[in-house]
Design an enzyme around this catalytic site. Structure first.
Site, PDB file in Angstrom:
ATOM      1  N   ASP A 275       0.939  -1.276  -0.070  1.00  0.00           N
ATOM      2  CA  ASP A 275      -0.170   0.117   0.151  1.00  0.00           C
ATOM      3  C   ASP A 275       1.006   1.373   0.171  1.00  0.00           C
ATOM      4  OD1 ASP A 275      -1.659  -1.643   0.302  1.00  0.00           O
ATOM      5  OD2 ASP A 275      -2.860  -0.982   2.169  1.00  0.00           O
TER       6      ASP A 275
ATOM      7  N   HIS B 186       3.641  -1.955   3.465  1.00  0.00           N
ATOM      8  CA  HIS B 186       3.551  -0.775   3.113  1.00  0.00           C
ATOM      9  C   HIS B 186       4.767  -0.194   2.666  1.00  0.00           C
ATOM     10  CE1 HIS B 186      -0.113  -1.029   5.719  1.00  0.00           C
ATOM     11  NE2 HIS B 186      -0.429   0.078   5.272  1.00  0.00           N
TER      12      HIS B 186
END
Length: 322
Positions: free
Chosen positions: A134, A283
């Protein structure tokens, strides 16, 4: 022999003249009687003759004059004039009934079996893992992530926000050039369950356009910010052409060292959740408090450990059979 006198001659001449006038009068009478329907002659001056009050009304024997004619299409108009077209009354032309459509109805860009779901594993039961990243904050971990994936020959899927794509168009191009998959993570990363459908559409389609402008196509994969979703929001993104993809395990690397996480913690969480079709959430950005990029740092070791368990790696196109 008696000699005729002058008086006698005058009487004889008068008698002859009288007889001539009488004969002429008789001849005229006979002529007039032979033509009973003849009309009186008109006045030689051409002036109209008014009938007397006692005269009967005379009906003309001729037809009235025809009305003036108007131009038709066969007449040549004078110079500078537009021809006058005749007015024609045409029968109404019925509009044809539209043919019944033979085209198939619009279909989702993903299998209908994926509607209404927020997928936590890849269906099918194959021994494969999808590594997903992400991107909503910064791009601090991107160089390490791309390097590790390239070194190990592993594909990844990158969920980008529209804001991130606008801020890091070069990063989007690097991801695409390396052969990885790009997906949609909303425009500004808000929680979705509190948004009306109109704002959900703005978030999804706004991010889509921003990512397209940066050189990638995120459809048809979407991840809810914070993982916040319900049946209504899932249906909303399905109707926008996206399938919702959650995760099997969150590494929690985003918490950083200040949150009590380490590269070892990240690796152990991924291996603890290892199963066919595992979807790993990592992430890209650094922790805002300590600047650590634990997911990027742990990635090379994670890939080695997963391979050692007999698993391969896929991008999310495996959901579409690709």
């Amino acid at each position: 022999m008696r000699t005729t006198t002058g008086n006698e001659r005058r009487r004889a001449f008068s008698l002859v003249a009288a007889l001539s006038v009488l004969l002429l009068a008789i001849a005229l009478a006979v002529l007039i009687t032979a033509r009973p329907g003849s009309a009186p002659s008109s006045s030689p001056s051409g002036a109209s003759m008014s009938p007397s009050p006692n005269s009967p009304a005379v009906t003309p024997s001729h037809s009235p004059a025809p009305p003036p004619s108007f131009p038709t299409e066969t007449e040549t108009p004078e110079a500078g004039q537009t021809p006058v077209q005749p007015t024609a009354t045409l029968p109404p032309v019925p509009f044809p009934e539209p043919p019944e459509s033979t085209a198939p109805p619009p279909t989702d860009p993903f299998p209908s079996s994926l509607r209404g779901q927020d997928l936590t594993v890849l269906p099918g039961g194959a021994h494969v893992v999808a590594l997903t990243f992400d991107a909503g904050a910064n791009a601090a971990g991107l160089p390490k992530i791309l390097s590790a994936l390239a070194d190990k020959g592993v594909p990844g899927t990158f969920f980008l926000t529209g804001n991130w794509a606008e801020t890091n168009p070069g990063g989007v191009r690097q991801i695409v050039a390396a052969g990885h998959r790009v997906a949609n993570h909303s425009m500004t990363h808000p929680g979705f369950t509190g948004l009306p459908d109109q704002l959900i559409a703005q978030q999804v389609l706004g991010a889509e356009q921003a990512i397209l402008d940066a050189g990638a196509d995120p459809a048809p994969y979407f991840r809810f910010p914070y993982g916040e979703r319900d049946a209504r929001t899932i249906a909303a993104i399905n109707n926008l052409g996206y399938v919702a993809v959650r995760w099997t395990v969150d590494t929690l690397g985003w918490k950083g060292t200040s949150g009590g996480i380490s590269t070892q913690t990240v690796t152990e969480r991924v291996l603890a959740g290892l199963q066919p079709g595992e979807i790993v959430l990592m992430h890209m950005g650094s922790n805002p408090d300590d600047g650590s990029t634990l997911d990027a740092d742990a990635l090379p070791g994670i890939i080695e450990r997963i391979r050692a368990q007999g698993y391969g790696f896929v991008i999310l196109d495996a959901l579409l059979g690709g």
